[in-house]
Design a protein around this motif. Structure first.
Motif, mmCIF file in Angstrom:
data_model
loop_
_atom_site.group_PDB
_atom_site.id
_atom_site.type_symbol
_atom_site.label_atom_id
_atom_site.label_comp_id
_atom_site.label_asym_id
_atom_site.label_seq_id
_atom_site.Cartn_x
_atom_site.Cartn_y
_atom_site.Cartn_z
ATOM 1 N N VAL A 1 -10.616 3.477 -2.889
ATOM 2 C CA VAL A 1 -9.699 2.355 -2.697
ATOM 3 C C VAL A 1 -8.245 2.805 -2.893
ATOM 4 N N PRO A 2 -7.487 3.004 -1.799
ATOM 5 C CA PRO A 2 -6.086 3.407 -1.947
ATOM 6 C C PRO A 2 -5.247 2.220 -2.424
ATOM 7 N N CYS A 3 -4.369 2.463 -3.382
ATOM 8 C CA CYS A 3 -3.567 1.363 -3.947
ATOM 9 C C CYS A 3 -2.110 1.760 -4.064
ATOM 10 N N TYR A 4 -1.257 1.002 -3.452
ATOM 11 C CA TYR A 4 0.177 1.192 -3.632
ATOM 12 C C TYR A 4 0.784 -0.160 -3.972
ATOM 13 N N ASN A 5 1.293 -0.276 -5.182
ATOM 14 C CA ASN A 5 1.868 -1.536 -5.676
ATOM 15 C C ASN A 5 0.899 -2.708 -5.489
ATOM 16 N N GLU A 6 -0.280 -2.573 -6.019
ATOM 17 C CA GLU A 6 -1.325 -3.598 -5.859
ATOM 18 C C GLU A 6 -1.680 -4.249 -7.193
ATOM 19 N N ASP B 1 4.788 -0.430 -9.635
ATOM 20 C CA ASP B 1 4.578 -1.641 -10.448
ATOM 21 C C ASP B 1 3.502 -1.337 -11.502
ATOM 22 N N HIS B 2 2.746 -2.349 -11.930
ATOM 23 C CA HIS B 2 1.764 -2.125 -12.998
ATOM 24 C C HIS B 2 0.359 -1.814 -12.485
ATOM 25 N N THR B 3 0.258 -1.252 -11.301
ATOM 26 C CA THR B 3 -1.051 -0.929 -10.726
ATOM 27 C C THR B 3 -1.880 -0.049 -11.668
ATOM 28 N N MET B 4 -1.265 0.999 -12.214
ATOM 29 C CA MET B 4 -2.023 1.920 -13.085
ATOM 30 C C MET B 4 -2.548 1.201 -14.326
#
Ligand code: UDP
Ligand code: MG
Length: 233
Positions: free
Chosen positions: A5-10, A44-47
């Motif tokens: 699942v690729p996530c950028y600012n999610e 953002d706080h994705t991590m």
């Protein structure tokens, strides 16, 4: 089954995605799932959200790769596919625009109908600007006429595949990646699974019109020899 699942600012999508995915897993009791989030240098706080999900889940069931900066979705997918270990591997977006419920049908295509992979294909573009649909149609028309690959209109990069398909994809080491084209290039028996366009559950898309034009362009350059031949002539 490993989900990449690729996530950028999610930050808004991670928790929602996990809850929805858990329901899908509950409906498929014969399978063991691993989720691998690829944080593509989110600002953002994705991590933090990913780490929360890791803490909530059983050991080893949710893991992540965190890239050192934003490299783009294609690079994030490559990082995920190069490091995955599942017998079956699925690639899907974090914003739930790729309905996880389709996984059941995808698994059935591989296990019962003996396909090597199953890919999702959007059959409607509801909610999308008309100009985007027009350009998309033109893109498929041109790329299918001028390149060796045959792209299915409406095809997405959401698909479930056997290990050997993943290995073929990873063996293509190009840096400027156009995953949909690579899927078509490596071949294998693929089943198309159709679905209606879904709006993103939260957050906003990072793609603007020119971003899509650049993406189309890189797909074209990666697979077409026509311009090069033109220069030689
Ligand atoms: N994404 C990514 N890196 C980027 C841009 C997007 O990993 O630089 C991820 C994003 O988090 C999402 C998927 O790629 O899971 C699709 O992105 P988006 O929803 O913005 O694109 P769209 O669905 O509008 O084509
Ligand atoms: Mg999206």
């Amino acid at each position: 089954i490993e989900l990449i699942v690729p996530c950028y600012n999610e930050e808004k999508c991670i928790g929602l995605f996990y809850n929805r995915i858990k329901e899908v897993f509950a409906d498929m009791p014969g399978f063991d799932f691993i989720i691998t989030y690829i944080d593509d240098g989110s600002k953002d706080h994705t991590m933090e959200e990913i780490k929360k999900v890791v803490a909530q889940s059983k050991a080893g069931k949710v893991q992540y790769i965190s890239l050192s900066r934003n490299f783009g979705k294609e690079a994030a997918l490559y990082a995920g596919l190069s490091n995955c270990t599942g017998d079956y591997v699925a690639v899907l977006d974090a914003d739930l625009q790729h309905p996880p419920e389709l996984l059941k049908e995808m698994v059935a295509a591989i296990e019962e109908e003996k396909y090597d992979c199953a890919s999702a294909r959007r059959v409607s573009r509801k909610g999308e600007p008309v100009i985007r649909s027009l350009f998309s149609r033109a893109f498929y028309h041109i790329i299918n006429h001028l390149t060796v690959i045959d792209l299915m209109p409406g095809s997405t990069d959401y698909r479930l595949m056997k290990r050997e398909v993943v290995e073929s994809i990873v063996s293509m080491t190009e840096k400027e990646r156009f995953t949909k084209g690579i899927y078509a290039w490596v071949g294998y028996k693929n089943k198309w699974i159709e679905y209606e366009n879904v709006e993103r559950i939260a957050g906003k898309t990072t793609w603007n019109f020119w971003g899509l034009v650049r993406y189309a362009y890189s797909g074209f350059i990666a697979f077409a020899t026509t311009p090069l031949r033109g220069v030689i002539y």
